[in-house]
Design a protein around this motif. Structure first.
Motif, mmCIF file in Angstrom:
data_model
loop_
_atom_site.group_PDB
_atom_site.id
_atom_site.type_symbol
_atom_site.label_atom_id
_atom_site.label_comp_id
_atom_site.label_asym_id
_atom_site.label_seq_id
_atom_site.Cartn_x
_atom_site.Cartn_y
_atom_site.Cartn_z
ATOM 1 N N THR A 72 -63.555 69.812 -90.019
ATOM 2 C CA THR A 72 -62.647 69.572 -91.141
ATOM 3 C C THR A 72 -61.217 69.929 -90.778
ATOM 4 O O THR A 72 -60.968 70.701 -89.847
ATOM 5 N N THR B 31 -65.918 60.473 -88.923
ATOM 6 C CA THR B 31 -66.328 59.708 -90.096
ATOM 7 C C THR B 31 -65.713 58.316 -90.049
ATOM 8 O O THR B 31 -64.633 58.114 -89.488
ATOM 9 N N GLU C 88 -69.998 70.504 -89.601
ATOM 10 C CA GLU C 88 -68.866 69.672 -90.015
ATOM 11 C C GLU C 88 -67.601 70.042 -89.262
ATOM 12 O O GLU C 88 -67.403 71.196 -88.872
ATOM 13 N N LYS D 233 -63.039 66.570 -94.571
ATOM 14 C CA LYS D 233 -63.983 66.324 -93.487
ATOM 15 C C LYS D 233 -63.512 65.147 -92.642
ATOM 16 O O LYS D 233 -63.157 64.094 -93.162
ATOM 17 N N ASP E 146 -68.495 65.110 -87.691
ATOM 18 C CA ASP E 146 -69.576 66.064 -87.448
ATOM 19 C C ASP E 146 -69.661 66.368 -85.965
ATOM 20 O O ASP E 146 -69.348 65.519 -85.132
#
Length: 223
Positions: free
Chosen positions: A68, A172, A66, A74, A77
């Motif tokens: 963050t 994301t 991950e 988050k 990835d």
């Protein structure tokens, strides 16, 4: 109309003012300076991450991690991509001799000059490509003869890395309940959270603490 008047009318007025040009060139210069800083920091960070992911995959088998923000939010990835391997000829003479013996119909002979001429034997390029593709797919330096059903070890060939290991960053996506990872990074940058961590050279100086008030004199306090 005189020649002088005609020349004056032909002169085209400048499309951009000096102020517009100055603003544009300043913008480019500033962005170039920032880009150089970011590019240098990015390449160093990417090299560090690749070394860490390679080691982590070797020791734990992990390939996905991950990314963050400092508060734990988050934003994406980071995934490790294994290097690809392919069959490569490392000893041409050994390979050609084997190919001529096992598949004589695929041999080629051509004359090389100047005189005295010498015979140079080779193998049909399309057949070499086919063999290498088969070995790459199998992951071993062996080929299967469809007619005889025999499996041959191929001398002069090894399965070697053809593409270096690498990694990719996947942000994301936005949803009804959260913003996209890129937007979250932009928000954190505007808030001044990230610069001291990822680009300290461009981070604003820390605010100077106000000097503490001097302690009152005991005699004055008593009065």
């Amino acid at each position: 109309m005189s020649a002088e008047e005609s020349t004056e009318q032909a002169v085209e007025a400048p499309k951009f003012t000096a102020a517009q040009i100055k603003a544009a060139t300043t913008k480019e210069a500033v962005l170039k300076a920032l880009l150089d800083q970011v590019d240098t920091a990015y390449k160093a960070a990417r090299a560090d991450v690749q070394a860490m992911l390679d080691e982590q995959q070797r020791t734990t088998g992990g390939t996905k991690f991950e990314a963050t923000l400092p508060d734990g939010t988050k934003v994406g990835d980071v995934r490790l991509s294994g290097g690809e391997k392919a069959a490569k000829i490392i000893d041409e003479q050994a390979f050609v001799e084997w190919a001529h013996k096992q598949f004589p119909s695929e041999a080629i002979t051509k004359l090389v000059r100047p005189v005295p001429a010498r015979l140079v034997k080779g193998v049909q390029p399309r057949f070499v490509t086919l063999l290498l593709e088969q070995m790459t797919a199998a992951g071993v330096a062996q080929v299967h003869d469809a007619e005889s059903g025999e499996l041959f070890d191929v001398p002069g060939v090894e399965i070697k890395p053809s593409r270096a290991r690498t990694h990719s960053v996947n942000f994301t996506r936005a949803s009804k309940v959260k913003r996209a990872g890129r937007e979250l990074v932009a928000d954190a940058w505007r808030a001044g959270i990230l610069a001291p961590i990822v680009l300290p050279a461009l981070a604003p100086p820390a605010p100077t603490a106000a000097p503490a008030p001097a302690a009152a004199d005991e005699s004055e306090a008593a009065a």
